[in-house]
Design a protein around this motif. Sequence first.
Motif, PDB file in Angstrom:
ATOM      1  N   ALA A  88       0.756  -1.132   0.076  1.00  0.00           N
ATOM      2  CA  ALA A  88       0.115  -0.122   0.007  1.00  0.00           C
ATOM      3  C   ALA A  88       0.873   1.271  -0.146  1.00  0.00           C
ATOM      4  O   ALA A  88       0.641   2.250  -0.771  1.00  0.00           O
ATOM      5  CB  ALA A  88      -0.986   0.067   1.136  1.00  0.00           C
ATOM      6  N   ALA A 125       0.147   4.843   0.088  1.00  0.00           N
ATOM      7  CA  ALA A 125      -0.631   5.065   1.100  1.00  0.00           C
ATOM      8  C   ALA A 125      -0.197   6.031   2.290  1.00  0.00           C
ATOM      9  O   ALA A 125      -1.117   6.889   2.907  1.00  0.00           O
ATOM     10  CB  ALA A 125      -0.813   3.758   1.889  1.00  0.00           C
ATOM     11  N   SER A 155      -2.774  -4.656   5.359  1.00  0.00           N
ATOM     12  CA  SER A 155      -3.653  -4.611   4.147  1.00  0.00           C
ATOM     13  C   SER A 155      -4.484  -5.778   4.265  1.00  0.00           C
ATOM     14  O   SER A 155      -4.147  -6.857   4.711  1.00  0.00           O
ATOM     15  CB  SER A 155      -2.560  -4.676   2.874  1.00  0.00           C
ATOM     16  N   GLU A 178      -5.553  -1.553  -3.589  1.00  0.00           N
ATOM     17  CA  GLU A 178      -4.778  -0.402  -2.814  1.00  0.00           C
ATOM     18  C   GLU A 178      -4.431   0.662  -3.328  1.00  0.00           C
ATOM     19  O   GLU A 178      -4.314   0.804  -4.673  1.00  0.00           O
ATOM     20  CB  GLU A 178      -3.453  -1.140  -2.432  1.00  0.00           C
ATOM     21  N   PRO A 179      -4.113   1.838  -2.580  1.00  0.00           N
ATOM     22  CA  PRO A 179      -4.489   2.093  -1.192  1.00  0.00           C
ATOM     23  C   PRO A 179      -5.951   1.997  -1.096  1.00  0.00           C
ATOM     24  O   PRO A 179      -6.890   2.530  -1.705  1.00  0.00           O
ATOM     25  CB  PRO A 179      -3.985   3.395  -0.911  1.00  0.00           C
TER      26      PRO A 179
END
Length: 512
Positions: free
Chosen positions: A13, A18, A43, A50-51
């Motif tokens: 991520a 992220a 995760s 993702e994120p």
Amino acid sequence: MSITVYVPRDSSAISLGANRIAAAIAQEAQKRSIDIKLVRNGSRGLFWLEPLVEVETAQGRIAYGPVQVSDVTSLFDANFIQGGEHALSLGLTEEIAYLKKQERLTFARVGITDPVSLEDYLSHDGYRGLANALKLTPEEIVKQVTDSGLRGRGGAAFPTGIKWNTVLNAHGDQKYIVCNADEGDSGTFSDRMIMEDDPFVLIEGMTIAGLAVGATQGYIYLRVEYPHAYDALNEAITKAHAAGYLGDNIQGSGKKFELEVRLGAGAYICGEETSLLESLEGKRGLVRFKPPLPAISGLFGKPTVINNVISLATVPIILDKGGEFYRNFGMGRSRGTLPIQLAGNIKHAGLVELAFGLTLRELLYEYGGGSATGRPIRAVQVGGPLGAYLPESQFDTLVDYESFAAIWAVLGHGGIVVFDDTVDMAEMARYSMEFCAIESCGKCTPCRIGSTRGREVIEDIMAGKELAKNVPLLRDLCNTLLNGSLCALGGMTPYPVLSALNHFPEDFGITQ
């Protein structure tokens, strides 16, 4: 009252932004005077989303993804912190089909909790297995693990209970628990996810293993390419020690167990248990002759349990719910669940934990969604760079150790790498030999010399040189590697090479 928003801290991520998204959400909330509690969870393993940002609501956690920094303002405009509708809305996280159909035992907390919060771990059934283990004798702990049917999840699939029982009955003034966290196979990431996203479960599993065999010291041998796992493990170990879950007097029981993380230097061969021990002792990573087995004479010549991350991380739920509970999942001699990792040319890459017994085709299409390119899937490699290449005609094979062995393949660590119909299988076979040549420790001649000669022969075949001579020569060379190598690196390199040659002869210029 603050609203809880979750943004993963998992390295997959993070690589997709992220950290930037977490900062943008905090900044936007502050600008709008909205009180939020930002939790960096693990995760969920749905990597194509993702994120993945989640928000806690009265209905449950609502997911949004994949989120980019440019989406943050519109998410707030849509009142996502109350579960508002948005183009990226995925509904209740637990209702996402990819996740809902899984059977998560080892990964029960992954993606749900803050990985380095001991309080979070305890509130989600953490350390219940250890509490039960402290009430049992070492023999009773080993029996629970034996009854569960748990086998080594690192690839060898050796029964965990038998290994532990050998160490329990071995004589030694010191015994060790060693976790093989040198996850180096292509397409594998389940070890990394456990260490980054639920490190306490590995710590608990190793502590239980120590109680089971009388070991007072543990080491996690971690691949150097996992810096986020290194930080998470060390932070969790510090907190576990401070709370009395590690140290000289575990939870007032008078039992002792200490734990350290040691970094490897990046050698693939150190995923082999005896090479790992050599490296852990400060030596060059060379394969040891066996016998003696590490269970009898392992680290520093002492009885040693060596297990993979997933094996050890599965122990807490077995001690919590009992060996029979875990054994009720799976089929035949393949009991429990396997965290399967989908990677390569696949639409929905990620982690799927399921009981043994579904088919490869179900994994590729019901979970993976087919190839990312939309083209037909031509081949998959299961079990890392030493695993066989399986053609479409074998996609209905059941995912369990015996079914794979029956088609001369290995399930290994559960990594599946997908290739569409543009792949050149002769090139993949050549790469397998080249990989072996590069990563060989050099101790045995079949692996050291054979892999180099093998690459050269495949290159000659690809160039169309003397096929009538070189194809039998390649098969003969593979036979030598298979039967004459000291360890699985040389001994299994023939799997990808011969499977490519047998199933895709046209790529080698061979006409039937």
